[in-house]
Write an enzyme that holds these catalytic residues in place. Structure first.
Site, PDB file in Angstrom:
ATOM      1  N   MET A 157      63.801  35.001 -59.069  1.00  0.00           N
ATOM      2  CA  MET A 157      63.586  34.192 -60.270  1.00  0.00           C
ATOM      3  C   MET A 157      62.836  34.913 -61.395  1.00  0.00           C
ATOM      4  O   MET A 157      62.436  34.269 -62.358  1.00  0.00           O
ATOM      5  CB  MET A 157      62.850  32.891 -59.881  1.00  0.00           C
ATOM      6  CG  MET A 157      63.613  32.065 -58.850  1.00  0.00           C
ATOM      7  SD  MET A 157      62.740  30.596 -58.284  1.00  0.00           S
ATOM      8  CE  MET A 157      62.766  29.575 -59.743  1.00  0.00           C
ATOM      9  N   GLU A 158      62.613  36.227 -61.252  1.00  0.00           N
ATOM     10  CA  GLU A 158      61.817  36.925 -62.278  1.00  0.00           C
ATOM     11  C   GLU A 158      62.332  38.310 -62.695  1.00  0.00           C
ATOM     12  O   GLU A 158      62.022  38.783 -63.804  1.00  0.00           O
ATOM     13  CB  GLU A 158      60.356  37.108 -61.788  1.00  0.00           C
ATOM     14  CG  GLU A 158      59.587  35.842 -61.516  1.00  0.00           C
ATOM     15  CD  GLU A 158      59.826  35.270 -60.120  1.00  0.00           C
ATOM     16  OE1 GLU A 158      60.349  36.019 -59.256  1.00  0.00           O
ATOM     17  OE2 GLU A 158      59.527  34.078 -59.883  1.00  0.00           O
ATOM     18  N   GLU A 193      52.269  37.641 -53.345  1.00  0.00           N
ATOM     19  CA  GLU A 193      52.952  38.914 -53.608  1.00  0.00           C
ATOM     20  C   GLU A 193      52.003  40.002 -54.090  1.00  0.00           C
ATOM     21  O   GLU A 193      52.318  41.191 -53.953  1.00  0.00           O
ATOM     22  CB  GLU A 193      54.098  38.679 -54.616  1.00  0.00           C
ATOM     23  CG  GLU A 193      55.220  37.850 -53.989  1.00  0.00           C
ATOM     24  CD  GLU A 193      56.316  37.426 -54.948  1.00  0.00           C
ATOM     25  OE1 GLU A 193      57.459  37.268 -54.509  1.00  0.00           O
ATOM     26  OE2 GLU A 193      56.024  37.203 -56.150  1.00  0.00           O
ATOM     27  N   ILE A 213      67.467  29.026 -55.014  1.00  0.00           N
ATOM     28  CA  ILE A 213      68.838  28.825 -54.510  1.00  0.00           C
ATOM     29  C   ILE A 213      68.793  28.507 -53.011  1.00  0.00           C
ATOM     30  O   ILE A 213      68.284  29.294 -52.211  1.00  0.00           O
ATOM     31  CB  ILE A 213      69.713  30.076 -54.765  1.00  0.00           C
ATOM     32  CG1 ILE A 213      69.691  30.476 -56.257  1.00  0.00           C
ATOM     33  CG2 ILE A 213      71.141  29.834 -54.274  1.00  0.00           C
ATOM     34  CD1 ILE A 213      70.261  29.479 -57.233  1.00  0.00           C
ATOM     35  N   GLY A 243      65.830  36.087 -51.993  1.00  0.00           N
ATOM     36  CA  GLY A 243      66.847  35.513 -51.128  1.00  0.00           C
ATOM     37  C   GLY A 243      67.991  36.507 -50.982  1.00  0.00           C
ATOM     38  O   GLY A 243      68.379  37.157 -51.957  1.00  0.00           O
ATOM     39  N   ASP A 302      64.599  34.891 -47.127  1.00  0.00           N
ATOM     40  CA  ASP A 302      65.537  33.825 -46.750  1.00  0.00           C
ATOM     41  C   ASP A 302      66.949  34.238 -47.183  1.00  0.00           C
ATOM     42  O   ASP A 302      67.113  35.259 -47.840  1.00  0.00           O
ATOM     43  CB  ASP A 302      65.135  32.496 -47.426  1.00  0.00           C
ATOM     44  CG  ASP A 302      65.111  32.622 -48.941  1.00  0.00           C
ATOM     45  OD1 ASP A 302      64.035  32.893 -49.496  1.00  0.00           O
ATOM     46  OD2 ASP A 302      66.172  32.487 -49.575  1.00  0.00           O
TER      47      ASP A 302
HETATM   48  O1  OS5 Z   1      58.993  33.349 -57.371  1.00  0.00           O
HETATM   49  C1  OS5 Z   1      60.022  32.573 -56.835  1.00  0.00           C
HETATM   50  C2  OS5 Z   1      61.236  33.425 -56.624  1.00  0.00           C
HETATM   51  N1  OS5 Z   1      60.926  34.145 -55.422  1.00  0.00           N
HETATM   52  C3  OS5 Z   1      62.040  34.880 -54.805  1.00  0.00           C
HETATM   53  C4  OS5 Z   1      62.949  34.076 -53.917  1.00  0.00           C
HETATM   54  C5  OS5 Z   1      63.970  33.241 -54.336  1.00  0.00           C
HETATM   55  N2  OS5 Z   1      64.374  32.863 -55.583  1.00  0.00           N
HETATM   56  C6  OS5 Z   1      65.430  32.008 -55.665  1.00  0.00           C
HETATM   57  N3  OS5 Z   1      66.064  31.507 -54.587  1.00  0.00           N
HETATM   58  C7  OS5 Z   1      65.694  31.878 -53.351  1.00  0.00           C
HETATM   59  N4  OS5 Z   1      66.347  31.384 -52.285  1.00  0.00           N
HETATM   60  C8  OS5 Z   1      64.606  32.771 -53.194  1.00  0.00           C
HETATM   61  N5  OS5 Z   1      63.997  33.300 -52.122  1.00  0.00           N
HETATM   62  C9  OS5 Z   1      62.973  34.095 -52.543  1.00  0.00           C
HETATM   63  C10 OS5 Z   1      60.178  33.247 -54.572  1.00  0.00           C
HETATM   64  C11 OS5 Z   1      59.699  32.104 -55.435  1.00  0.00           C
HETATM   65  C12 OS5 Z   1      60.443  30.853 -55.036  1.00  0.00           C
HETATM   66  S1  OS5 Z   1      59.784  29.369 -55.675  1.00  0.00           S
HETATM   67  C13 OS5 Z   1      58.601  29.040 -54.444  1.00  0.00           C
HETATM   68  C14 OS5 Z   1      57.680  27.868 -54.767  1.00  0.00           C
HETATM   69  C15 OS5 Z   1      56.715  27.706 -53.654  1.00  0.00           C
HETATM   70  C16 OS5 Z   1      55.527  26.840 -53.962  1.00  0.00           C
HETATM   71  N6  OS5 Z   1      55.546  25.658 -54.532  1.00  0.00           N
HETATM   72  N7  OS5 Z   1      54.316  25.188 -54.592  1.00  0.00           N
HETATM   73  N8  OS5 Z   1      53.531  26.065 -54.031  1.00  0.00           N
HETATM   74  C17 OS5 Z   1      54.235  27.094 -53.620  1.00  0.00           C
HETATM   75  C18 OS5 Z   1      52.082  25.843 -53.886  1.00  0.00           C
HETATM   76  C19 OS5 Z   1      51.405  25.764 -55.209  1.00  0.00           C
HETATM   77  C20 OS5 Z   1      51.026  24.542 -55.705  1.00  0.00           C
HETATM   78  C21 OS5 Z   1      50.401  24.474 -56.952  1.00  0.00           C
HETATM   79  C22 OS5 Z   1      50.173  25.637 -57.699  1.00  0.00           C
HETATM   80  C23 OS5 Z   1      50.556  26.853 -57.177  1.00  0.00           C
HETATM   81  C24 OS5 Z   1      51.164  26.923 -55.919  1.00  0.00           C
END
Ligand code: OS5
Length: 234
Positions: free
Chosen positions: A172-173, A12, A152, A78, A196
């Site tokens: 989420m923030e 981002e 979600i 989302g 999404d």
């Molecule tokens: O920041 C989180 C919220 N963002 C908006 C979003 C969202 N929130 C809730 N529900 C939805 N359906 C949403 N759609 C968009 C996006 C983000 C979601 S959590 C994503 C986690 C992805 C991830 N996991 N591991 N990695 C990436 C790699 C990694 C591994 C180790 C350390 C750092 C990264």
């Protein structure tokens, strides 16, 4: 005038850092802050890591330690409103915490005593975003954003959030950043591009579109910054 530019994930803020003229990395509280210049403006850029706790820490640090005067957030979200499609831009009018629940004591969802269900973003920054959208010839939606410490991916939870908060998008923030800025009386602006639809395909769609949607949001934010600079100089 110093501007805080925040995201939650590296994707981002990457397109923002690429457009800065120069910056240095300052580490604080297990996070990195990029202090730099964009044209005539002093900026501090950081990604907080995911969720309300990390975003609260980062927003507070940017305002209190780096003394930023305005906070701009860019990232993905989302969609809750079915009219919103992947890549669409959403500016938060107000934000709420969908997972804050002391309803057993008779309070509404998202409310704790001393707080409020919604925190409103800065109307002047929203008005400026409308001007930028018009100049760019792009559509920017305004709407309510719901925030919680959950990714979600369920129609049922999405329906609850839609019904309870009249939300158009979720993430989420945003609401935690809003609470910090409101408490410290700092104008803030939360921009998200849809990655999404928070449904059963959300995980796949998020992975496919996070980078492109994050760039759409970041590119718009830089145009907003250009407009802000013009107004500050003139
Ligand atoms: O920041 C989180 C919220 N963002 C908006 C979003 C969202 N929130 C809730 N529900 C939805 N359906 C949403 N759609 C968009 C996006 C983000 C979601 S959590 C994503 C986690 C992805 C991830 N996991 N591991 N990695 C990436 C790699 C990694 C591994 C180790 C350390 C750092 C990264």
């Amino acid at each position: 005038m110093k501007i805080a530019i925040m995201g939650a994930m590296p994707e981002e803020i990457k397109p923002i850092l690429e457009k800065l003229d120069a910056y240095e990395k300052v580490d604080f509280a297990k996070n990195s802050y990029y202090k730099g210049k964009y044209k005539s403006l002093d900026v501090v850029v950081a990604y907080s890591k995911i969720g309300k706790v990390f975003s609260t820490l980062t927003a507070t640090t940017m305002l209190e330690m780096f003394a930023c005067d305005i906070l701009l957030f860019t990232g993905v979200a989302g969609a809750v409103n079915p009219d919103l499609k992947i890549g669409d831009l959403v500016v938060a009018t107000k934000l709420a915490q969908h997972d804050l629940d002391i309803t057993i004591f008779g309070h509404p969802h998202g409310f704790v005593p001393g707080g409020s269900v919604y925190v409103e973003s800065d109307p002047d920054l929203r008005a400026l975003a409308k001007i930028v959208a018009q100049k760019m010839g792009v559509e920017v939606h305004e709407g309510i954003i719901a925030t919680g410490d959950q990714f979600i991916a369920s129609e049922e939870r999405k329906e609850f959030i839609a019904k309870t908060f009249k939300a158009d998008a979720l993430e989420m923030e945003g609401a935690s950043v809003a609470v910090v800025c409101d408490a410290l009386d700092v104008p803030f602006f939360i921009l998200r591009s849809i990655s999404d639809a928070a449904d059963m395909d959300a995980g796949f769609n998020f992975e496919e579109f996070v980078e492109s949607s994050a760039k759409i949001s970041a590119d718009f934010l830089m145009r907003l910054l250009d407009e802000l600079i013009e107004r500050l100089v003139v």
